[in-house]
Design a protein around this motif. Structure first.
Motif, PDB file in Angstrom:
ATOM      1  N   ILE A 138       0.847  -1.192   0.000  1.00 39.72           N
ATOM      2  CA  ILE A 138       0.000   0.000   0.000  1.00 39.72           C
ATOM      3  C   ILE A 138       0.884   1.244   0.000  1.00 39.72           C
ATOM      4  CG2 ILE A 138      -1.785   1.288   1.229  1.00 39.72           C
ATOM      5  CD1 ILE A 138      -2.727  -1.358   2.380  1.00 39.72           C
ATOM      6  N   ASP A 139       0.661   2.116  -0.994  1.00 38.74           N
ATOM      7  CA  ASP A 139       1.420   3.357  -1.108  1.00 38.74           C
ATOM      8  C   ASP A 139       0.744   4.414  -0.224  1.00 38.74           C
ATOM      9  OD1 ASP A 139       2.414   5.842  -1.838  1.00 38.74           O
ATOM     10  OD2 ASP A 139       2.758   5.240  -3.919  1.00 38.74           O
ATOM     11  N   ASN A 140       1.376   4.677   0.905  1.00 32.68           N
ATOM     12  CA  ASN A 140       0.780   5.579   1.919  1.00 32.68           C
ATOM     13  C   ASN A 140       0.432   6.952   1.341  1.00 32.68           C
ATOM     14  OD1 ASN A 140       0.616   5.839   5.169  1.00 32.68           O
ATOM     15  ND2 ASN A 140       1.229   7.785   4.298  1.00 32.68           N
ATOM     16  N   ASP A 141       1.444   7.613   0.749  1.00 32.05           N
ATOM     17  CA  ASP A 141       1.245   9.017   0.387  1.00 32.05           C
ATOM     18  C   ASP A 141       0.292   9.177  -0.789  1.00 32.05           C
ATOM     19  OD1 ASP A 141       3.082   8.945   2.360  1.00 32.05           O
ATOM     20  OD2 ASP A 141       4.535  10.291   1.419  1.00 32.05           O
ATOM     21  N   ALA A 142       0.306   8.198  -1.699  1.00 24.94           N
ATOM     22  CA  ALA A 142      -0.636   8.270  -2.824  1.00 24.94           C
ATOM     23  C   ALA A 142      -2.067   8.057  -2.322  1.00 24.94           C
ATOM     24  CB  ALA A 142      -0.278   7.205  -3.861  1.00 24.94           C
ATOM     25  N   THR A 143      -2.216   7.320  -1.229  1.00 27.00           N
ATOM     26  CA  THR A 143      -3.550   7.046  -0.677  1.00 27.00           C
ATOM     27  C   THR A 143      -4.157   8.284  -0.016  1.00 27.00           C
ATOM     28  OG1 THR A 143      -2.924   4.741  -0.331  1.00 27.00           O
ATOM     29  CG2 THR A 143      -4.824   5.530   0.917  1.00 27.00           C
TER      30      THR A 143
END
Ligand code: PBG
Length: 326
Positions: A138-143
């Motif tokens: 899971i890409d934190n910042d893109a989320t």
């Protein structure tokens, strides 16, 4: 204060004196009732593992909302079962989505009911994860961008409060900034601040069909073994200007609720989750436990540990009992 001069039983003699010295009181104002909204028409699906809890299509929600009103339950939290899923959960931000439309339908039936929405992507992603997945992670910042857009679209539809449950780092600040920039500085955020990777969410995942298709949620939800880390998570969300701090689940985490209550001054909420509800329902159905007494004792324990607010599937039954006791 020693026997025989002190006798603790004096203040337990009858219900009059017991209720005079009672330290913890449950009130219907403590309750937030979770509601499951499903796309389609003419649907009232019983959730097998959560006896008495249903998924409703919006045309069938009226009686439920009226019952909530009659029982004086002040608030609901909405969860959506979306028909359209993709790998970034685009449907979460659709102004015509199930939650966005649901808020409007509910507000039309009962304008004073306080409507909170859960902010997460797992109900809208085809892989069932809470964010954008890149190379299996899971890409934190893109989320974050998707989460604040989801929050904005709920608030534009009329939500009174948003409750991010995704456990991405920095999401409270990102949502606060987006809301403030769009003139929603009056809308509070209740953050699922310490949310543990718990097997007690099992029945809920059946209810909203959001079980991850691969892997699990342990890369973002907390390790049940960690207490100091829970405090760190809570303090980060306080710094990011969360308005209410939530601990989830409640029962296996009463020590966390207690610790947080002692250390911060914000209101504390606890989520009495699906598995905690189902266990008691199942034992009661078998005749092994007294449903009403165990339910009230459970809710009291959560309040006594330090919760000001309780998100609970018991809200309607508990409200009925409290009304009888008045
Ligand atoms: C995620 C979410 C979950 C619950 C509330 N919000 C499931 C999860 O994190 O896996 C669980 C609630 C319950 O078990 O009652 N959107």
């Amino acid at each position: 204060m020693k026997f025989p001069y002190y006798r603790a039983r004096r203040l337990r003699k009858n219900e009059v004196i017991r209720s005079m010295v009672r330290e913890t009181h449950l009130s219907v104002n403590d309750f937030i009732y979770p509601l499951f909204l499903i796309e389609g028409t003419n649907i009232k699906n019983h959730i097998e593992s959560m006896p008495g809890v249903f998924q409703y299509s919006l045309d069938k929600i009226k009686d439920e909302i009226e019952e909530i009103k009659e029982l004086s339950i002040p608030a609901v939290i909405l969860f959506g079962i979306s028909a359209k899923k993709d790998n970034v959960g685009s449907e979460a931000c659709n102004p015509e989505g199930i939650i966005q439309k649901g808020i409007q339908v509910i507000k039309n039936i009962h304008p004073d009911l306080y409507v909170i929405t859960d902010i997460c992507l797992c109900e809208y992603t085809d892989h069932g994860h809470c964010g954008v997945v890149e190379k299996g992670e899971i890409d934190n910042d893109a989320t974050l961008e998707l989460l604040y857009k989801e929050a904005l679209s709920h608030v534009k539809a009329g939500a009174d409060m948003v409750a991010p449950s995704d456990m991405m780092d920095g999401r409270v600040a990102a949502i606060r900034k987006a809301l403030d920039e769009e003139n929603f500085s009056h809308i509070p955020i209740m953050s699922y601040a310490a949310k543990f990777a718990s097997a007690f969410y099992g029945p809920f995942r059946e209810a909203v069909k959001c079980t991850p298709q691969f892997g699990d949620r342990r890369s973002h939800q907390m390790d049940p073994a960690n207490k100091r880390e829970a405090m760190r998570e809570v303090l980060l969300d306080v710094e990011e200007n969360a308005d209410i701090i939530m601990i989830k689940p409640a029962l296996a985490y009463l020590d966390i609720i207690h610790m947080v209550r002692e250390q911060i001054s914000l209101p504390v909420a606890a989520y009495n989750v699906s598995g905690e509800f189902s266990m008691i329902k199942a034992a009661a159905e078998k005749g092994w436990l007294d449903y009403e007494r165990v339910m009230i004792e459970t809710l009291i324990s959560i309040k006594r540990a330090g919760a000001d607010l309780i998100l609970t599937y018991f809200a309607k039954d508990a409200a009925r009992i409290l009304a009888k006791m008045e």
